[in-house]
Design a protein around this motif. Structure first.
Motif, PDB file in Angstrom:
ATOM      1  N   GLY A   1      47.568 -38.544  -0.586  1.00 23.78           N
ATOM      2  CA  GLY A   1      48.616 -39.100  -1.440  1.00 23.78           C
ATOM      3  C   GLY A   1      48.158 -39.627  -2.785  1.00 23.78           C
ATOM      4  N   VAL A   2      46.875 -39.560  -3.063  1.00 24.70           N
ATOM      5  CA  VAL A   2      46.361 -40.028  -4.353  1.00 24.70           C
ATOM      6  C   VAL A   2      45.483 -38.948  -4.975  1.00 24.70           C
ATOM      7  CG1 VAL A   2      46.413 -42.500  -3.882  1.00 24.70           C
ATOM      8  CG2 VAL A   2      44.427 -41.178  -3.225  1.00 24.70           C
ATOM      9  N   ILE A   3      45.388 -39.009  -6.289  1.00 26.51           N
ATOM     10  CA  ILE A   3      44.539 -38.068  -6.992  1.00 26.51           C
ATOM     11  C   ILE A   3      43.896 -38.804  -8.167  1.00 26.51           C
ATOM     12  CG2 ILE A   3      46.449 -37.208  -8.414  1.00 26.51           C
ATOM     13  CD1 ILE A   3      45.113 -34.423  -8.311  1.00 26.51           C
ATOM     14  N   THR A   4      42.619 -38.602  -8.342  1.00 31.59           N
ATOM     15  CA  THR A   4      41.882 -39.196  -9.456  1.00 31.59           C
ATOM     16  C   THR A   4      41.423 -38.035 -10.333  1.00 31.59           C
ATOM     17  OG1 THR A   4      41.104 -40.913  -7.955  1.00 31.59           O
ATOM     18  CG2 THR A   4      39.990 -40.735 -10.075  1.00 31.59           C
ATOM     19  N   PHE A   5      42.201 -37.754 -11.356  1.00 30.34           N
ATOM     20  CA  PHE A   5      41.947 -36.586 -12.191  1.00 30.34           C
ATOM     21  C   PHE A   5      41.882 -37.017 -13.648  1.00 30.34           C
ATOM     22  CE2 PHE A   5      43.098 -32.832 -14.626  1.00 30.34           C
ATOM     23  CZ  PHE A   5      42.333 -31.854 -14.021  1.00 30.34           C
ATOM     24  N   ARG A   6      40.816 -36.639 -14.301  1.00 33.19           N
ATOM     25  CA  ARG A   6      40.662 -36.953 -15.728  1.00 33.19           C
ATOM     26  C   ARG A   6      40.995 -35.698 -16.533  1.00 33.19           C
ATOM     27  NH1 ARG A   6      35.022 -39.698 -16.448  1.00 33.19           N
ATOM     28  NH2 ARG A   6      35.687 -39.485 -18.598  1.00 33.19           N
ATOM     29  N   LYS A   7      42.093 -35.780 -17.264  1.00 37.11           N
ATOM     30  CA  LYS A   7      42.587 -34.626 -18.006  1.00 37.11           C
ATOM     31  C   LYS A   7      41.600 -34.109 -19.046  1.00 37.11           C
ATOM     32  CE  LYS A   7      47.444 -35.731 -17.368  1.00 37.11           C
ATOM     33  NZ  LYS A   7      48.727 -36.007 -18.000  1.00 37.11           N
ATOM     34  N   GLU A   8      40.778 -34.988 -19.595  1.00 37.24           N
ATOM     35  CA  GLU A   8      39.830 -34.551 -20.619  1.00 37.24           C
ATOM     36  C   GLU A   8      38.696 -33.714 -20.036  1.00 37.24           C
ATOM     37  OE1 GLU A   8      38.725 -38.695 -19.263  1.00 37.24           O
ATOM     38  OE2 GLU A   8      40.555 -37.765 -19.986  1.00 37.24           O
ATOM     39  N   LEU A   9      38.552 -33.694 -18.716  1.00 31.26           N
ATOM     40  CA  LEU A   9      37.500 -32.900 -18.073  1.00 31.26           C
ATOM     41  C   LEU A   9      38.005 -31.556 -17.539  1.00 31.26           C
ATOM     42  CD1 LEU A   9      35.623 -35.717 -16.101  1.00 31.26           C
ATOM     43  CD2 LEU A   9      35.056 -34.717 -18.322  1.00 31.26           C
ATOM     44  N   ARG A  10      39.179 -31.155 -17.978  1.00 33.69           N
ATOM     45  CA  ARG A  10      39.707 -29.855 -17.542  1.00 33.69           C
ATOM     46  C   ARG A  10      38.732 -28.750 -17.934  1.00 33.69           C
ATOM     47  NH1 ARG A  10      45.572 -31.356 -19.560  1.00 33.69           N
ATOM     48  NH2 ARG A  10      46.518 -31.847 -17.556  1.00 33.69           N
ATOM     49  N   PRO A  11      38.552 -27.760 -17.035  1.00 32.30           N
ATOM     50  CA  PRO A  11      37.633 -26.657 -17.355  1.00 32.30           C
ATOM     51  C   PRO A  11      38.139 -25.816 -18.526  1.00 32.30           C
ATOM     52  CG  PRO A  11      38.626 -26.375 -15.170  1.00 32.30           C
ATOM     53  CD  PRO A  11      39.134 -27.653 -15.716  1.00 32.30           C
ATOM     54  N   LYS A  12      37.209 -25.246 -19.239  1.00 30.57           N
ATOM     55  CA  LYS A  12      37.545 -24.416 -20.408  1.00 30.57           C
ATOM     56  C   LYS A  12      37.512 -22.922 -20.079  1.00 30.57           C
ATOM     57  CE  LYS A  12      37.544 -28.067 -23.084  1.00 30.57           C
ATOM     58  NZ  LYS A  12      38.555 -28.986 -22.644  1.00 30.57           N
ATOM     59  N   ASP A  13      37.142 -22.590 -18.826  1.00 32.78           N
ATOM     60  CA  ASP A  13      36.988 -21.180 -18.459  1.00 32.78           C
ATOM     61  C   ASP A  13      38.121 -20.674 -17.557  1.00 32.78           C
ATOM     62  OD1 ASP A  13      36.282 -22.632 -16.193  1.00 32.78           O
ATOM     63  OD2 ASP A  13      34.687 -21.242 -15.616  1.00 32.78           O
ATOM     64  N   ARG A  14      39.321 -21.169 -17.783  1.00 30.18           N
ATOM     65  CA  ARG A  14      40.441 -20.793 -16.919  1.00 30.18           C
ATOM     66  C   ARG A  14      40.860 -19.344 -17.147  1.00 30.18           C
ATOM     67  NH1 ARG A  14      44.169 -26.267 -16.926  1.00 30.18           N
ATOM     68  NH2 ARG A  14      42.993 -27.305 -15.281  1.00 30.18           N
ATOM     69  N   VAL A  15      41.139 -18.677 -16.022  1.00 28.75           N
ATOM     70  CA  VAL A  15      41.646 -17.305 -16.038  1.00 28.75           C
ATOM     71  C   VAL A  15      42.838 -17.243 -15.089  1.00 28.75           C
ATOM     72  CG1 VAL A  15      39.424 -16.231 -16.597  1.00 28.75           C
ATOM     73  CG2 VAL A  15      40.054 -16.570 -14.216  1.00 28.75           C
ATOM     74  N   GLN A  16      43.623 -16.181 -15.235  1.00 29.06           N
ATOM     75  CA  GLN A  16      44.793 -16.022 -14.380  1.00 29.06           C
ATOM     76  C   GLN A  16      44.367 -15.735 -12.944  1.00 29.06           C
ATOM     77  OE1 GLN A  16      47.863 -12.641 -14.518  1.00 29.06           O
ATOM     78  NE2 GLN A  16      48.687 -14.215 -15.884  1.00 29.06           N
ATOM     79  N   PHE A  17      45.023 -16.393 -11.997  1.00 28.33           N
ATOM     80  CA  PHE A  17      44.715 -16.245 -10.577  1.00 28.33           C
ATOM     81  C   PHE A  17      46.030 -16.068  -9.837  1.00 28.33           C
ATOM     82  CE2 PHE A  17      43.729 -18.203  -6.372  1.00 28.33           C
ATOM     83  CZ  PHE A  17      42.739 -17.330  -5.978  1.00 28.33           C
ATOM     84  N   LYS A  18      46.166 -14.921  -9.169  1.00 30.46           N
ATOM     85  CA  LYS A  18      47.377 -14.626  -8.411  1.00 30.46           C
ATOM     86  C   LYS A  18      47.045 -14.559  -6.934  1.00 30.46           C
ATOM     87  CE  LYS A  18      48.324 -10.910 -11.020  1.00 30.46           C
ATOM     88  NZ  LYS A  18      49.043  -9.726 -11.493  1.00 30.46           N
ATOM     89  N   THR A  19      47.839 -15.233  -6.127  1.00 31.11           N
ATOM     90  CA  THR A  19      47.649 -15.193  -4.681  1.00 31.11           C
ATOM     91  C   THR A  19      48.938 -15.633  -4.002  1.00 31.11           C
ATOM     92  OG1 THR A  19      46.168 -15.813  -2.881  1.00 31.11           O
ATOM     93  CG2 THR A  19      46.698 -17.522  -4.476  1.00 31.11           C
ATOM     94  N   THR A  20      48.887 -15.758  -2.687  1.00 33.40           N
ATOM     95  CA  THR A  20      50.049 -16.237  -1.947  1.00 33.40           C
ATOM     96  C   THR A  20      49.725 -17.583  -1.314  1.00 33.40           C
ATOM     97  OG1 THR A  20      49.397 -15.110   0.094  1.00 33.40           O
ATOM     98  CG2 THR A  20      50.862 -13.903  -1.405  1.00 33.40           C
ATOM     99  N   TYR A  21      50.746 -18.383  -1.172  1.00 35.65           N
ATOM    100  CA  TYR A  21      50.632 -19.698  -0.552  1.00 35.65           C
ATOM    101  C   TYR A  21      51.778 -19.870   0.428  1.00 35.65           C
ATOM    102  CZ  TYR A  21      47.564 -20.990  -4.448  1.00 35.65           C
ATOM    103  OH  TYR A  21      46.543 -21.046  -5.362  1.00 35.65           O
ATOM    104  N   ASP A  22      51.598 -20.805   1.344  1.00 35.63           N
ATOM    105  CA  ASP A  22      52.691 -21.205   2.205  1.00 35.63           C
ATOM    106  C   ASP A  22      53.762 -21.826   1.309  1.00 35.63           C
ATOM    107  OD1 ASP A  22      53.667 -21.973   5.057  1.00 35.63           O
ATOM    108  OD2 ASP A  22      53.808 -23.817   3.866  1.00 35.63           O
ATOM    109  N   ASN A  23      55.006 -21.374   1.434  1.00 34.93           N
ATOM    110  CA  ASN A  23      56.084 -21.810   0.547  1.00 34.93           C
ATOM    111  C   ASN A  23      56.293 -23.325   0.607  1.00 34.93           C
ATOM    112  OD1 ASN A  23      58.233 -21.465  -1.295  1.00 34.93           O
ATOM    113  ND2 ASN A  23      59.690 -21.524   0.391  1.00 34.93           N
TER     114      ASN A  23
END
Length: 123
Positions: free
Chosen positions: A58-80
């Motif tokens: 229920g909690v997340i500790t995420f620093r937006k300034e540390l977002r990766p710079k090497d993002r690419v498109q990723f397609k997959t399936t998830y439980d709806n």
């Protein structure tokens, strides 16, 4: 997946799974592919495990300034149902879905993941 209908096996798609496309770190994708090979599973099953753990905390500790710079498109399936919960979680915490997905990689429960043959199960 396969369904047993009148004594015959019929191949069907799992209606509980949905396709989803996002951008995530190429480094993370490579790590997931390596782990998937090592644990006889698929990258999306690993992500689902991590996402379930993050959502249960229920909690997340995420620093937006540390977002990766090497993002690419990723397609997959998830439980709806899981994907809907992730979208709500991201919105509540003012993050993007891909941020939550990338964060969840560190929370994969390797003792409770689906194996690669799960999609070929018989119901």
């Amino acid at each position: 997946m396969w369904k047993l209908v009148n004594g015959k096996l019929i191949q069907t798609t799992d209606p509980t799974r949905v396709k989803f496309r996002t951008n995530i770190s190429k480094t993370i994708i490579e790590k997931l592919n390596t782990l998937a090979s090592e644990y006889d599973t698929h990258p999306n099953y690993l992500l689902e495990s991590g996402l379930q753990t993050v959502l249960s905390q229920g909690v997340i500790t995420f620093r937006k300034e540390l977002r990766p710079k090497d993002r690419v498109q990723f397609k997959t399936t998830y439980d709806n149902e899981l994907l809907v919960r992730v979208k709500e979680f991201a919105k509540i915490h003012n993050l993007f879905i891909n941020d939550v997905i990338e964060y969840s990689v560190d929370f994969i429960n390797f003792e409770n993941i689906k194996n690669s043959s799960y999609k070929h199960r018989i119901e």
